[in-house]
Design a protein around this motif. Sequence first.
Motif, short mmCIF file in Angstrom:
data_model
loop_
_atom_site.label_atom_id
_atom_site.label_comp_id
_atom_site.label_asym_id
_atom_site.label_seq_id
_atom_site.Cartn_x
_atom_site.Cartn_y
_atom_site.Cartn_z
N GLY A 81 -5.82 -9.45 -1.57
CA GLY A 81 -5.30 -9.57 -0.10
C GLY A 81 -4.24 -8.71 0.35
N VAL A 82 -3.65 -7.79 -0.26
CA VAL A 82 -2.46 -6.71 -0.17
C VAL A 82 -3.10 -5.89 1.06
CG1 VAL A 82 -1.41 -4.73 -0.69
CG2 VAL A 82 -1.46 -6.86 -2.33
N GLU A 83 -2.24 -5.83 2.11
CA GLU A 83 -2.38 -4.93 3.10
C GLU A 83 -1.99 -3.73 3.47
OE1 GLU A 83 -1.49 -7.90 6.39
OE2 GLU A 83 -3.10 -9.37 5.97
N ARG A 84 -0.71 -3.58 2.70
CA ARG A 84 0.02 -2.32 2.81
C ARG A 84 0.22 -2.01 1.64
NH1 ARG A 84 4.68 -1.55 7.25
NH2 ARG A 84 3.19 -2.46 8.54
N ILE A 85 0.28 -0.51 1.44
CA ILE A 85 0.59 0.06 0.10
C ILE A 85 1.58 1.22 0.49
CG2 ILE A 85 -0.06 1.35 -1.80
CD1 ILE A 85 -2.26 -0.57 -2.23
N VAL A 86 2.73 1.51 -0.12
CA VAL A 86 3.56 2.65 -0.22
C VAL A 86 3.49 3.22 -1.66
CG1 VAL A 86 5.76 3.57 0.37
CG2 VAL A 86 4.72 1.84 1.97
N LEU A 87 3.31 4.50 -1.67
CA LEU A 87 3.00 5.01 -3.16
C LEU A 87 4.18 6.23 -3.27
CD1 LEU A 87 1.37 5.30 -5.75
CD2 LEU A 87 0.33 7.48 -4.42
N LEU A 88 4.91 5.98 -4.44
CA LEU A 88 5.74 7.08 -4.83
C LEU A 88 5.18 8.16 -5.42
CD1 LEU A 88 8.98 8.00 -4.62
CD2 LEU A 88 9.04 6.98 -7.03
N THR A 124 1.21 4.43 2.98
CA THR A 124 2.10 5.85 3.07
C THR A 124 2.40 6.23 1.73
OG1 THR A 124 3.12 4.34 4.80
CG2 THR A 124 4.41 6.25 4.20
N ILE A 125 2.35 7.59 1.65
CA ILE A 125 2.80 8.39 0.58
C ILE A 125 4.13 9.17 0.69
CG2 ILE A 125 1.94 10.19 -1.26
CD1 ILE A 125 -0.80 9.39 -0.47
N LEU A 126 4.93 8.82 -0.29
CA LEU A 126 6.21 9.42 -0.51
C LEU A 126 6.15 10.53 -1.56
CD1 LEU A 126 8.97 6.70 -0.33
CD2 LEU A 126 7.23 7.56 1.64
N VAL A 169 13.48 5.74 3.36
CA VAL A 169 12.25 6.14 3.92
C VAL A 169 11.13 5.00 3.40
CG1 VAL A 169 10.31 7.59 3.65
CG2 VAL A 169 12.45 8.58 3.92
N ALA A 170 11.22 4.73 1.94
CA ALA A 170 10.24 3.53 1.55
C ALA A 170 10.47 2.21 2.47
CB ALA A 170 10.57 3.28 0.05
N VAL A 171 11.74 1.78 2.54
CA VAL A 171 11.73 0.62 3.36
C VAL A 171 11.33 0.57 4.74
CG1 VAL A 171 13.66 -0.92 4.28
CG2 VAL A 171 13.73 -0.15 1.89
N GLY A 181 -0.84 6.16 6.99
CA GLY A 181 -1.55 7.32 6.90
C GLY A 181 -0.69 8.36 6.86
N GLN A 182 0.81 8.38 6.72
CA GLN A 182 1.73 9.51 6.61
C GLN A 182 1.93 9.72 5.09
OE1 GLN A 182 3.02 11.13 9.26
NE2 GLN A 182 1.59 10.04 10.43
N THR A 183 1.93 11.23 5.01
CA THR A 183 2.50 11.63 3.46
C THR A 183 3.63 12.22 3.94
OG1 THR A 183 0.47 11.86 2.87
CG2 THR A 183 2.03 13.20 1.69
N TYR A 184 4.79 11.59 3.33
CA TYR A 184 6.29 12.32 3.59
C TYR A 184 6.59 13.11 2.37
CZ TYR A 184 6.89 9.04 7.64
OH TYR A 184 6.42 8.16 8.79
#
Length: 281
Positions: A81-88, A124-126, A169-171, A181-184
């Motif tokens: 059920g996770v809806e949002r992922i931010v990847l380092l 989102t990808i950092l 940026v992660a927060v 959909g952003q790659t920072y």
Amino acid sequence: MTQQPILITGGTGKVGTRIVSRLRRGNVAVRVGSRSGAPRFDWTDQDTWMPALHGSRTVFIVPHDGELLTRPFVQQARDLGVERIVLLSGRGVDVPGYAGDDNVAGKTHVDGEDAVRSCGLAWTILRPGWFAQNFSEGFFRDAVLAGEVRLPAGDGAVSFVDAEDIAAVAVAALTEDGHEGQTYELSGPRALTIAEALELISEATGRMVRYVPLTVEEFVTHLEEEGWPKIDAVAYADAFAPIRHGMDEHLSDGVQRALGRPPRDFARFVKDAAAAGAWHG
């Protein structure tokens, strides 16, 4: 405080601790993903994944270098059920020649980015470059304290990024809309050679620290004499190849795009780290 905690894997690392601190200051519920966390999270023990993910809708992923574990972890997160992922991730993932063909971290990031982009969740990808904090908390600190940093980096420059900016940026990506959909690509506002970075540290601390450039062969031999296995010594030496080849001096706009402000300068990092006693020893 929100009821569904944000899971921060790597929650005790350089970036993770800063993310956790910022979220808690914002009264956001956080679950620290680490071997000492509750529930415990260990990349190499997949039985710990489900308890750590349970009840979370948002996850920050610090991948486990050397193994392709991000993809199965993301799949399990989606199923729970996770809806949002931010990847380092890391700088140079899509740059030919940046990392060698045998670079395990590079393979981890390439596969991890593909897994996140194709998972069907908001992502989102950092992609940060070299951390400024490597001088104060990481790889180079002991050498700084010893007064001599010996690396196979040549005279290449690096646009060091402050871990505080990565965390900010992660927060934003974890808690705000508009980052899906952003790659920072994340860097500092200017590039410095290792010698120039050490000069700033010397000025701020009154501790003379000099840079000694080594050849790859000299560096590997030095590490082997310290007890490193040759395969690990060669892999560490290879990490400096992009610096030697001028591939880490470019500036990136990710901090500005994500936060609407310029990134912190290396001199600001040095001043703050010195004031906090980072190089007392």
